[in-house]
Each structure stands twice: as structure tokens, then as C-alpha cells.
Design an enzyme around this catalytic site. Sequence first.
Site, PDB file in Angstrom:
ATOM      1  CG  HIS A 157      -1.716  -1.241   1.404  1.00 50.99           C
ATOM      2  ND1 HIS A 157      -2.947  -1.488   0.854  1.00 50.99           N
ATOM      3  CD2 HIS A 157      -1.381  -2.373   2.090  1.00 50.99           C
ATOM      4  CE1 HIS A 157      -3.360  -2.707   1.206  1.00 50.99           C
ATOM      5  NE2 HIS A 157      -2.416  -3.263   1.947  1.00 50.99           N
ATOM      6  CB  SER A 278      14.825  22.082 -15.726  1.00 50.14           C
ATOM      7  OG  SER A 278      14.096  23.278 -15.906  1.00 50.14           O
ATOM      8  CE  LYS A 284      12.893  19.711 -12.027  1.00 53.86           C
ATOM      9  NZ  LYS A 284      12.007  18.871 -11.235  1.00 53.86           N
ATOM     10  CD  GLU A 291       9.945  12.007 -15.658  1.00 48.55           C
ATOM     11  OE1 GLU A 291       9.029  12.728 -15.266  1.00 48.55           O
ATOM     12  OE2 GLU A 291      11.049  12.449 -16.035  1.00 48.55           O
TER      13      GLU A 291
END
Length: 463
Positions: A157, A278, A284, A291
Site C-alpha cells: 500500500h 531543465s 534540476k 519516465e
Amino acid sequence: MTEKAWDGRFAEKTDQTVEAFTSSIAIDRRLYRHDIDGSIAHCGMLARTGIISEQDAVLLSKGLEQIRDEIADGLFVFDDRLEDIHMHVESRLFDIVGNVARKLHTARSRNDQVALDARLYLREETRRIIRQLHALRNGFVEAARVNISIIMPGYTHMQRAQPVLLSHHLLAYYEMFTRDAERFRDALTRIDVMPLGCAALAGTTYPIDRDDTARQLKFGDVSANSIDAVADRDFMLEFLSAASICMVHFSRLSEELVLWASTEFGFIELPDAFSTGSSIMPQKKNPDVPELIRGKTGRVFGDLMALLTTMKALPMAYNRDLQEDKSTLFSSVDTLQACIDVMSKMLPRIMFKKDAMRQATTKGFLNATDMADYLVGKGIPFREAHAVVGRAVAYALDHGKELEQLSLEEMRTFSKEIDAALFDALTVEQVVNRRTSKGGTATENVKAAANLAAERLAAETLP
Ligand code: ARG
């Protein structure tokens, strides 16, 4: 030969919109090698069965080989008016060898031809995927071995549940990708079936030898029913199903890597060479590779859905709808192969942060089950022990402590059976290493599992 192979009965030229609409050359040109291999095998068989002469077969084969080189060298001109790769090759063959080119299509139809090409193509690519998966699975075993003793929280969970070895977690992915490889091997037995000679749908009047063609092309089997052979795309559906399940695994892995690379988790550092920045935020470092793998999963599921939908309720035998099969197949083959490749390269370069993972096991009562097991060892039934530990957890929460931070006196208020030995049972090493049940996370188990996996990988014969 630029006139159409089928326009004898037509009084009108094909509308240009229709030519563009029905043309598949932009997609199926990728099958040129398989198409030519199939044609060479076909004309060898035609000669051996006396359907065409030996000289004609030699001429045709030489011409076909020349076309293969022309396409490979980028010298070949493609043209929508010639519809598909089959017509392109035949038309060019006519330019090269003249009228004898018109004999190649004896005892054959584009319906069995395209089925053959697709099977040759998919057999090759599925074998490549099985080899790629072998390398990836090796990567997981290596990563498990290198990081064998790192302890991390295991989750259910998305809540910390019980500590496990990172290596155990990595070997879970080895198992998933091993099942994927098995699925692809299984699919391969049904891909590896030779359809040529079924012609349009009913077979042919010529004394062909389909086993000869199959032998030349090294097929494991020959299709039994001519109607089925030209209408069947199960082999693609099976491939796309296996690819979809494999992408499920990739997407789950990717999701974990994205989470683990976050500051919130801080469990891994992805290699710079596999991360991106970025254009506005200078600080970043983004996990674009996992992804994108996660994102591309949708494309493969979509390909499966698209082909299932194309096949649904399609009457026997060949229908032009089937031309839609190749774009989905190619898209999934490309996507899956790219995902396996990039993950295999990234995996050995992921830095697992031992201390952060270990630290995360110290908060969240990951040893609560072990306290219950300890009480069971004292003769208390498990359900009762569970309730006792529940009360201890509530007490510890109230006092801002973990179980192992309670004193023996505090512990004994929950059960008189508790003595100092409890605290040994609550250490994270004990919690991990006492899980020696088959398939459990104890270090000795995981070492043995890694060894077994390595032996299996070494013993596997690759297609
Ligand atoms: N381009 C076609 C396909 O991909 C080849 C078979 C064409 N057959 C036909 N009867 N028009 O399915």
C-alpha cells in the site's frame, strides 16, 4: 513494369487519392529483406518441383539479390503507385531480368506472401528481444550481487511494511523479465510456422513442395490450413500481448526508479549520462529515461488494442483490414527493444544509497510482525500476539518512539512473556535474516537465488 499487376479487368485508372490511401509502402518497406528471402526460397522450390526451369530460378534469384543490395544501399526508388513492398520488388525484378520476372508469382499470392514476410520479420525480432532480455536479466542478477546486503523498506500500500534486501527486490524484477522471456519463447513456436503456398486462400493447383520452402527458410512448422494461414494474425497478437505484459514490468520498475530518485525517497542516484536537466530550473536533474519508458507503455498497450480491434469479427480469409497490422507491430517492436536497451545500459550505473535505504527501515515499526512472531514463540496464539503488538505500537506512537526504543519494563506491561531477548529479534538484520522460508528475503536465500539465476542464465541457449 509500372502498370498494375491486377488491372486487367479495370476500365479506369485508380484515383490518386485511392493510391495514396491504400499504399502501404511507407510502412512495409521495412520487410524488404524478408520479402526477398521468401521469394528466393519460393523460386528455389519452384525449380526443384519443375514448375519453373533451373535457369529461370537462377536469373530470378540473382535479380532479387541485386534488389536487396539496391534497397540496403538506399539506391531504390519507392513509389506509392506500386502499393507495397511485394509489388515494388516484383516490378524492379522485371526491369532487371525482363519477362521471366512474371514467373515468380506462380503458385503464390500476396496474401500468403505478406503472412510469410511478417512471420520472418517477427521471428527475427522476437529472437532479438529474447537475447536483449537475457542481458537485462543478467543486469538484475549482477546488481543484486553487487548490492547483496543493502537493506531497504519493503512496501505494501506504499506504506513501509517489513525490511527486505534491495537485492531481493531487484531479483523480483529478474523473475518478471524471466517470465517475459519465456512468453516470447513460447510465442516464437507459433510465429515460426510457414504459410507460403496457401496462395490466396485455397491452396494452389501447382505441384509445390511447401516443406522444401519451409526447410530453406528454417521454419519449425508448416501451416496446416490455407484459409487460416492467410487470415491468422494470432502470432502478432501473442507477441503484442507478451510485449504489453513486459511493458507492465518496465512501467512498474520505472515508477519505482522515479520515486526512488526523488528527494522524498533519496534511495538512488541516477547516472548523469542517463538524466536530463531543465531549461529553466538550473538545479534540476530529471529521471526522463524511466519516465519515458513509463509513458511508452501506453503506446504498446494501444498497439495490442488496435490489432485486437482490427481482428475482431473479421470474416475469413484475407481482408485488406489486415494491412493495418504492420504499423502496430513495428511500433511495439521498436518501443520494446528501445526500452530494454536503455534500461540494460542504465541499470548497472544506478547508485543505490545504502545509508538512506537503511535509515528508512528504522521508522515505521517494520519489525512489528517480528515482535508478534516472538510472542508466538512463547506459546501465544498469533492473533492474540498481533493484538498485544498493536497495543505496543499505539503506546510507542503516543510516546514518539519505535518498538525497539521502549524499555523492557514498558514492554512487559503488554505481556509478561517478554524478556530481553525480544530486542535481538527486533534488529533489522534479524528481521531480514530470519525470513528463511523458501523465496524469503534472508541473505542466505537471496545469495542462493542470485546464484541459481546466474547459473540458469549461463545455461540458457539463446535463439
Ligand atoms: N499490402 C498488403 C498487406 O499488407 C499485402 C497483401 C495484399 N493483398 C491483397 N489482396 N490486396 O496486407
